[in-house]
Design a protein around this motif. Structure first.
Motif, PDB file in Angstrom:
ATOM      1  N   ARG A  25       0.846  -1.195   0.000  1.00 54.05           N
ATOM      2  CA  ARG A  25       0.000   0.000   0.000  1.00 54.05           C
ATOM      3  C   ARG A  25       0.886   1.251   0.000  1.00 54.05           C
ATOM      4  O   ARG A  25       1.891   1.311   0.695  1.00 54.05           O
ATOM      5  CB  ARG A  25      -0.879  -0.005   1.247  1.00 54.05           C
ATOM      6  N   GLY A  26       0.513   2.238  -0.829  1.00 52.31           N
ATOM      7  CA  GLY A  26       1.252   3.483  -0.882  1.00 52.31           C
ATOM      8  C   GLY A  26       2.377   3.505  -1.901  1.00 52.31           C
ATOM      9  O   GLY A  26       2.948   4.563  -2.170  1.00 52.31           O
ATOM     10  N   ARG A  27       2.717   2.371  -2.482  1.00 51.30           N
ATOM     11  CA  ARG A  27       3.792   2.306  -3.477  1.00 51.30           C
ATOM     12  C   ARG A  27       3.391   3.103  -4.718  1.00 51.30           C
ATOM     13  O   ARG A  27       2.280   3.003  -5.200  1.00 51.30           O
ATOM     14  CB  ARG A  27       4.062   0.848  -3.843  1.00 51.30           C
ATOM     15  N   ILE A  28       4.298   3.916  -5.215  1.00 48.38           N
ATOM     16  CA  ILE A  28       4.068   4.673  -6.449  1.00 48.38           C
ATOM     17  C   ILE A  28       4.545   3.801  -7.607  1.00 48.38           C
ATOM     18  O   ILE A  28       5.672   3.294  -7.583  1.00 48.38           O
ATOM     19  CB  ILE A  28       4.817   6.018  -6.432  1.00 48.38           C
ATOM     20  N   VAL A  29       3.669   3.632  -8.598  1.00 44.07           N
ATOM     21  CA  VAL A  29       3.957   2.750  -9.723  1.00 44.07           C
ATOM     22  C   VAL A  29       3.699   3.462 -11.048  1.00 44.07           C
ATOM     23  O   VAL A  29       3.015   4.491 -11.098  1.00 44.07           O
ATOM     24  CB  VAL A  29       3.091   1.466  -9.655  1.00 44.07           C
ATOM     25  N   ILE A  30       4.251   2.901 -12.105  1.00 37.27           N
ATOM     26  CA  ILE A  30       3.945   3.335 -13.464  1.00 37.27           C
ATOM     27  C   ILE A  30       3.029   2.259 -14.034  1.00 37.27           C
ATOM     28  O   ILE A  30       3.365   1.071 -14.021  1.00 37.27           O
ATOM     29  CB  ILE A  30       5.223   3.482 -14.327  1.00 37.27           C
ATOM     30  N   GLU A  38       0.572   5.980 -16.900  1.00 34.62           N
ATOM     31  CA  GLU A  38       0.246   6.938 -15.842  1.00 34.62           C
ATOM     32  C   GLU A  38       0.995   6.572 -14.572  1.00 34.62           C
ATOM     33  O   GLU A  38       1.322   5.417 -14.325  1.00 34.62           O
ATOM     34  CB  GLU A  38      -1.256   6.927 -15.542  1.00 34.62           C
ATOM     35  N   ARG A  39       1.212   7.585 -13.768  1.00 31.70           N
ATOM     36  CA  ARG A  39       1.779   7.402 -12.428  1.00 31.70           C
ATOM     37  C   ARG A  39       0.605   7.134 -11.509  1.00 31.70           C
ATOM     38  O   ARG A  39      -0.415   7.817 -11.578  1.00 31.70           O
ATOM     39  CB  ARG A  39       2.503   8.677 -12.011  1.00 31.70           C
ATOM     40  N   GLY A  40       0.710   6.119 -10.678  1.00 32.88           N
ATOM     41  CA  GLY A  40      -0.395   5.785  -9.787  1.00 32.88           C
ATOM     42  C   GLY A  40       0.089   5.374  -8.423  1.00 32.88           C
ATOM     43  O   GLY A  40       1.285   5.131  -8.206  1.00 32.88           O
ATOM     44  N   GLU A  41      -0.856   5.291  -7.508  1.00 35.92           N
ATOM     45  CA  GLU A  41      -0.552   4.876  -6.134  1.00 35.92           C
ATOM     46  C   GLU A  41      -1.344   3.611  -5.813  1.00 35.92           C
ATOM     47  O   GLU A  41      -2.560   3.565  -6.008  1.00 35.92           O
ATOM     48  CB  GLU A  41      -0.941   5.969  -5.147  1.00 35.92           C
ATOM     49  N   TYR A  74       7.867  13.218 -13.497  1.00 39.20           N
ATOM     50  CA  TYR A  74       6.572  13.623 -12.938  1.00 39.20           C
ATOM     51  C   TYR A  74       6.638  15.051 -12.392  1.00 39.20           C
ATOM     52  O   TYR A  74       5.737  15.853 -12.620  1.00 39.20           O
ATOM     53  CB  TYR A  74       6.149  12.638 -11.851  1.00 39.20           C
ATOM     54  N   GLN A  75       7.720  15.377 -11.700  1.00 39.02           N
ATOM     55  CA  GLN A  75       7.877  16.733 -11.156  1.00 39.02           C
ATOM     56  C   GLN A  75       7.964  17.766 -12.283  1.00 39.02           C
ATOM     57  O   GLN A  75       7.400  18.858 -12.171  1.00 39.02           O
ATOM     58  CB  GLN A  75       9.120  16.814 -10.254  1.00 39.02           C
ATOM     59  N   GLN A  76       8.652  17.430 -13.364  1.00 39.52           N
ATOM     60  CA  GLN A  76       8.742  18.334 -14.514  1.00 39.52           C
ATOM     61  C   GLN A  76       7.366  18.543 -15.149  1.00 39.52           C
ATOM     62  O   GLN A  76       7.011  19.663 -15.541  1.00 39.52           O
ATOM     63  CB  GLN A  76       9.733  17.795 -15.564  1.00 39.52           C
ATOM     64  N   ILE A  77       6.593  17.480 -15.239  1.00 39.30           N
ATOM     65  CA  ILE A  77       5.229  17.578 -15.787  1.00 39.30           C
ATOM     66  C   ILE A  77       4.389  18.488 -14.897  1.00 39.30           C
ATOM     67  O   ILE A  77       3.665  19.357 -15.383  1.00 39.30           O
ATOM     68  CB  ILE A  77       4.589  16.177 -15.909  1.00 39.30           C
ATOM     69  N   GLN A  78       4.504  18.319 -13.582  1.00 39.85           N
ATOM     70  CA  GLN A  78       3.737  19.145 -12.643  1.00 39.85           C
ATOM     71  C   GLN A  78       4.103  20.625 -12.796  1.00 39.85           C
ATOM     72  O   GLN A  78       3.244  21.493 -12.741  1.00 39.85           O
ATOM     73  CB  GLN A  78       3.974  18.688 -11.203  1.00 39.85           C
ATOM     74  N   LYS A  79       5.383  20.903 -12.999  1.00 39.16           N
ATOM     75  CA  LYS A  79       5.836  22.289 -13.154  1.00 39.16           C
ATOM     76  C   LYS A  79       5.291  22.924 -14.427  1.00 39.16           C
ATOM     77  O   LYS A  79       5.098  24.139 -14.473  1.00 39.16           O
ATOM     78  CB  LYS A  79       7.364  22.356 -13.164  1.00 39.16           C
ATOM     79  N   SER A  80       5.050  22.119 -15.447  1.00 42.43           N
ATOM     80  CA  SER A  80       4.581  22.665 -16.730  1.00 42.43           C
ATOM     81  C   SER A  80       3.069  22.888 -16.762  1.00 42.43           C
ATOM     82  O   SER A  80       2.556  23.488 -17.705  1.00 42.43           O
ATOM     83  CB  SER A  80       4.984  21.740 -17.878  1.00 42.43           C
ATOM     84  N   GLU A 105      -4.432  18.385 -17.524  1.00 40.07           N
ATOM     85  CA  GLU A 105      -3.629  17.278 -17.007  1.00 40.07           C
ATOM     86  C   GLU A 105      -2.771  16.722 -18.128  1.00 40.07           C
ATOM     87  O   GLU A 105      -3.247  16.519 -19.238  1.00 40.07           O
ATOM     88  CB  GLU A 105      -4.562  16.181 -16.480  1.00 40.07           C
ATOM     89  N   ARG A 106      -1.517  16.494 -17.836  1.00 40.89           N
ATOM     90  CA  ARG A 106      -0.608  15.885 -18.820  1.00 40.89           C
ATOM     91  C   ARG A 106      -0.323  14.472 -18.330  1.00 40.89           C
ATOM     92  O   ARG A 106       0.143  14.267 -17.214  1.00 40.89           O
ATOM     93  CB  ARG A 106       0.672  16.694 -18.925  1.00 40.89           C
ATOM     94  N   ILE A 107      -0.633  13.495 -19.194  1.00 38.50           N
ATOM     95  CA  ILE A 107      -0.417  12.098 -18.841  1.00 38.50           C
ATOM     96  C   ILE A 107       1.079  11.817 -18.832  1.00 38.50           C
ATOM     97  O   ILE A 107       1.838  12.366 -19.635  1.00 38.50           O
ATOM     98  CB  ILE A 107      -1.144  11.172 -19.844  1.00 38.50           C
ATOM     99  N   PHE A 108       1.514  10.930 -17.939  1.00 34.71           N
ATOM    100  CA  PHE A 108       2.922  10.586 -17.776  1.00 34.71           C
ATOM    101  C   PHE A 108       3.529  10.264 -19.132  1.00 34.71           C
ATOM    102  O   PHE A 108       2.953   9.546 -19.930  1.00 34.71           O
ATOM    103  CB  PHE A 108       3.063   9.389 -16.839  1.00 34.71           C
ATOM    104  N   GLY A 109       4.702  10.813 -19.396  1.00 31.86           N
ATOM    105  CA  GLY A 109       5.337  10.638 -20.695  1.00 31.86           C
ATOM    106  C   GLY A 109       4.999  11.773 -21.638  1.00 31.86           C
ATOM    107  O   GLY A 109       5.646  11.959 -22.650  1.00 31.86           O
TER     108      GLY A 109
END
Length: 131
Positions: A25-30, A38-41, A74-80, A105-109
């Motif tokens: 539980r709580g693991r961040i996955v692709i 997508e990045r998910g939890e 992911y952090q770069q996507i969030q900044k954009s 929202e920008r999907i991972f990648g």
């Protein structure tokens, strides 16, 4: 093969996902969803009881645990996102579409940008998509 409930995206959509490995539980996955990577939890194991409590869950598959490189991307996507929001807002203004931008929202990648909006009536936004 194990199954997990994974939360993905801005709308925090729940998926039941297959995985070849174990994830706490709580693991961040692709993960691969109907929208792409997508990045998910990971929320919990998807037992029959858990799945029965979900209304029409979407399916996907966990590709791997998120790496440091994935987190950096992911952090770069969030900044954009602020820039993407303003650009989309300008394009809506430019095309004169009767809609109000809610979120972007920008999907991972980066292969997909999702635009969330409200409008009084149906909107033909094909011109916006082209731009």
């Amino acid at each position: 093969m194990s199954k997990y409930v994974v939360r993905c995206g801005r709308m925090r959509t729940l998926y039941v996902m297959n995985s070849r490995s174990e994830h706490p539980r709580g693991r961040i996955v692709i993960a691969r969803t109907n929208r792409g990577l997508e990045r998910g939890e990971v929320l919990c194991e998807a037992t029959d009881r858990v799945i029965a409590q979900m209304s029409d869950p979407l399916n996907g598959s966990i590709q791997r645990d998120a790496t440091l490189a994935d987190e950096h991307e992911y952090q770069q996507i969030q900044k954009s996102l602020d820039r993407d929001f303003e650009m989309c807002k300008g394009l809506i203004r430019e095309t004169g579409l009767p809609m109000s931008l809610v979120d972007v929202e920008r999907i991972f990648g980066g292969e997909l940008v999702v635009v969330y909006y409200t409008a009084e009536d149906r909107v033909d936004f094909r011109e916006l998509v082209k731009k």
